[in-house]
Enzyme design. Sequence first.
Site, PDB file in Angstrom:
ATOM      1  N   SER A 325      38.998 -26.525 -50.634  1.00 46.42           N
ATOM      2  CA  SER A 325      37.927 -26.758 -51.695  1.00 46.42           C
ATOM      3  C   SER A 325      36.661 -27.275 -51.216  1.00 46.42           C
ATOM      4  CB  SER A 325      38.489 -27.767 -52.633  1.00 46.42           C
ATOM      5  OG  SER A 325      39.458 -27.297 -53.392  1.00 46.42           O
ATOM      6  N   GLY A 397      39.770 -17.154 -55.625  1.00 44.38           N
ATOM      7  CA  GLY A 397      39.280 -17.413 -57.061  1.00 44.38           C
ATOM      8  C   GLY A 397      38.314 -18.671 -57.132  1.00 44.38           C
ATOM      9  N   ARG A 425      42.726 -12.108 -62.632  1.00 44.80           N
ATOM     10  CA  ARG A 425      42.644 -13.595 -63.014  1.00 44.80           C
ATOM     11  C   ARG A 425      41.486 -13.565 -64.046  1.00 44.80           C
ATOM     12  NH1 ARG A 425      43.177 -17.163 -57.672  1.00 44.80           N
ATOM     13  NH2 ARG A 425      43.398 -18.765 -59.534  1.00 44.80           N
ATOM     14  N   GLN A 471      37.370 -25.997 -61.125  1.00 42.85           N
ATOM     15  CA  GLN A 471      36.332 -24.335 -60.702  1.00 42.85           C
ATOM     16  C   GLN A 471      35.381 -24.178 -61.870  1.00 42.85           C
ATOM     17  OE1 GLN A 471      39.351 -21.405 -60.059  1.00 42.85           O
ATOM     18  NE2 GLN A 471      39.732 -22.143 -58.089  1.00 42.85           N
ATOM     19  N   ASP A 619      47.713 -27.335 -57.136  1.00 43.23           N
ATOM     20  CA  ASP A 619      48.042 -26.387 -55.896  1.00 43.23           C
ATOM     21  C   ASP A 619      49.409 -26.520 -55.500  1.00 43.23           C
ATOM     22  OD1 ASP A 619      45.960 -24.812 -56.899  1.00 43.23           O
ATOM     23  OD2 ASP A 619      44.659 -25.536 -55.274  1.00 43.23           O
TER      24      ASP A 619
HETATM   25  C1  S3P Z   1      40.003 -25.725 -56.781  1.00 45.52           C
HETATM   26  C2  S3P Z   1      40.601 -26.166 -58.435  1.00 45.52           C
HETATM   27  C3  S3P Z   1      41.856 -25.684 -58.772  1.00 45.52           C
HETATM   28  C4  S3P Z   1      42.795 -25.222 -57.588  1.00 45.52           C
HETATM   29  C5  S3P Z   1      41.891 -24.155 -56.756  1.00 45.52           C
HETATM   30  C6  S3P Z   1      40.583 -24.787 -55.964  1.00 45.52           C
HETATM   31  C7  S3P Z   1      38.508 -25.859 -56.600  1.00 45.52           C
HETATM   32  O1  S3P Z   1      41.558 -24.706 -59.802  1.00 45.52           O
HETATM   33  O2  S3P Z   1      43.685 -24.631 -58.295  1.00 45.52           O
HETATM   34  O3  S3P Z   1      43.034 -23.709 -55.610  1.00 45.52           O
HETATM   35  O4  S3P Z   1      38.367 -25.871 -55.372  1.00 45.52           O
HETATM   36  O5  S3P Z   1      37.881 -26.157 -57.360  1.00 45.52           O
HETATM   37  P1  S3P Z   1      41.171 -24.882 -61.343  1.00 45.52           P
HETATM   38  O6  S3P Z   1      40.064 -25.710 -61.119  1.00 45.52           O
HETATM   39  O7  S3P Z   1      41.185 -23.689 -61.931  1.00 45.52           O
HETATM   40  O8  S3P Z   1      42.582 -26.007 -61.644  1.00 45.52           O
END
Ligand code: S3P
Length: 741
Positions: A325, A397, A425, A471, A619
């Site tokens: 992240s 994602g 997704r 995210q 995660d």
């Molecule tokens: C992430 C947020 C998480 C996590 C993803 C990375 C990020 O997703 O599952 O692997 O870097 O902001 P969500 O914010 O959708 O929960």
Amino acid sequence: MSSITDKSILIIGLGLIGGSIARGLKQANPNQAIAGIDKNTETIALAMNEGVIDQTGELDALCMGSDIVILALPPKTTIETIPHIAACTGPETVVTDVSSVKSAIIESVNKLDQSFAKRFIAGHPIAGSEQSGYEASTDNLFYHRSVIITPQLNNDPGAVSLINALWRQLGSFVLGMDFKHHDTVLAATSHLPHLLAYAAVDVLANQEQSKDIFRYAAGGFADFSRLASSNAKMWADIFTSNSKATLKILDAYVDNLQRMKTFIRQKDHDQLMAVFVEAKQVRDSFLKLHLKNESLLPIELENTQLSVEPGARITGSLRVPGDKSISHRAIILAAIAEGVTQVQGFLEAEDTLHTVAAFRELGVTIIGPENGNLIIFGVGKKGLKAPRFPLYLGNSGTTMRLLVGLLSAQEFPVELIGDESLNDRPMGRVVEPLRSMGAMIETAENDRAPISIKGSPLLGISYDMPIASAQVKSCLLLAGLYAEGKTSITAPAPCRDHTERMLKGFGYPVIVDNSKSQVTVSAGGSLCAFDIDVPADISSAAFFMVAALICPGSTLTLEHVAVNPTRIGIINILNAMGGDIRLINEREVAGEPVADIGVKYKPLVGIEIPRDQIPLAIDEFPAIFIAAAYAKGNTVLRGASELRLKESDRIEAMANGLDILGIDNEVFEDGIRITGGSLDGGYVDSQGDHRIAMAFIIAGLRAKAPVIVANCANIATSFPSFVQVAQAMGIKVTQSLENEH
Ligand code: S3P
């Protein structure tokens, strides 16, 4: 600064490269002002006649009147010419070169005045051929070819963007590289093969029956010796200017030839075969990867399976790769910052490399990553360029959701695509609030990718997120950097806050109200480059935490891990299950809490997982489910339907694997009950989900028989060195191609 079309350009040397730059620029924009100089007056006359250049004249006067000066000369001549160019160009003129060696050039530039050094941006198009001279020049020599630029920390980022834009105008892919690294790499990939071609022709030419040999020398010899038709002066320059790196690789080559000589003398068929088989494999897979990198398009990689034998004691220290992240955000924010950002500890995995590739295509110059180090020459909030084709983001994602926000606010259109899993997704969670800000976004059916964005002015909103998603929050914050008024996002529960922490590190005003889980930004500010140390990823460390907890006799220290309070759900949950996990030497690095994590073997007990921990461990559930499988009694998770929307449906994928390994479980729409027991061996499908794959490898550590996990290639999306790291920790895991099973 970085628009090419209104710049006046002087090209010194109208050979293959200089002539092709002029032709390509004129082809892209017939009004581009181009002056040319060449020692050959016929070439100049021809270029003027063909309209490839608009003017020629005295070097000093032309230099003075140009915005960009391109030295398209052999390396030694470039070095000899540079002091004069430094003296006769104005303080705003940006100077670049095209030569195949970079250290010698940069050293000569750095001896001159700093005010010149900061506007000299060294470059090297990987597009030459054995042909030379103006007659061989074409208007598409650089189209879809790589160009390496080797900017220095002391370079003006605006000058770097301008040279990047120059090559972009010619259709090239611009790669940043450290200049020393460039010379080592080019010595091996370009200089050595040229030397071998010259040497081979020389050997044959000096054989007595040389005429006869050349008469029959079509096919292999013609292929191999093509490079010996290259420009002799230029190659003599290259070998004398890059002698150190070339000698090193030449020594290795000579040793190798001696080895081959021995095999041939001894008629050792097996040894020769072994070398040839390996070389063929390496070259074949290189061609595949090469195509993948150049086209930014997906390629089917052969899938791998992993198998693990039970029995390990996890002891010692381990630093897992950088946080995914934080790595993504480092690229994104540094790209739109003013100035040069240096990053260390960057995660070099497929997901984060997709972010790097996307920003390169958005016109940002990025050096690396190399051993986790990256240098990003920021283009400022308004400096991104329209990509020339859809941005392919693989499995990532995070890249897609964050980029939808950032790119909605730009002044150009863009299309984002992903692999099969990413295109399946949900993107509505980011697209809907963005549309309410005025974003013009189209998606495939059901709010899935591919996503087309038009780029439009945005208005700030106050948004209550229905789910605690970092995210979504980060996507809207990025859009909010450009939106009129305030953009305020409220989460139903705390979730990871790396974006707001890093924005503050870049000096951008962010208002955080933790009591409401609310973050607010406004447009108008700017980001100012700062250096980032990416700590290790707790999501990757999680697998080894669980491994140490379930394997008797284990004592493990995980070093320099990001322990942001929004990420430590895994530690809270495993400790609630009776685990022994401690934070040691807690500190703060570049705005993020970091610690070493001590883990000891401890029998675990099942628990009901507290709901407030779910976003903080989002995660890590595949690893937690394996801990639950080894714990005494029931572990129950509810309120976690988000897990069904990750790289796979993680509730279903984990339940299927646990069934195969004989672990009793009950699936709910929003969670699972797992009853701990002893695990059988078996053949489990990870469904192409990196975290499911790694979780089941750890599951095998105390199973009754080996566990084989299929579909593991995607481990490379977050933890490419997982197998090697696991082996180094004493885990008996082996990798093979799926069709070998
Ligand atoms: C992430 C947020 C998480 C996590 C993803 C990375 C990020 O997703 O599952 O692997 O870097 O902001 P969500 O914010 O959708 O929960």
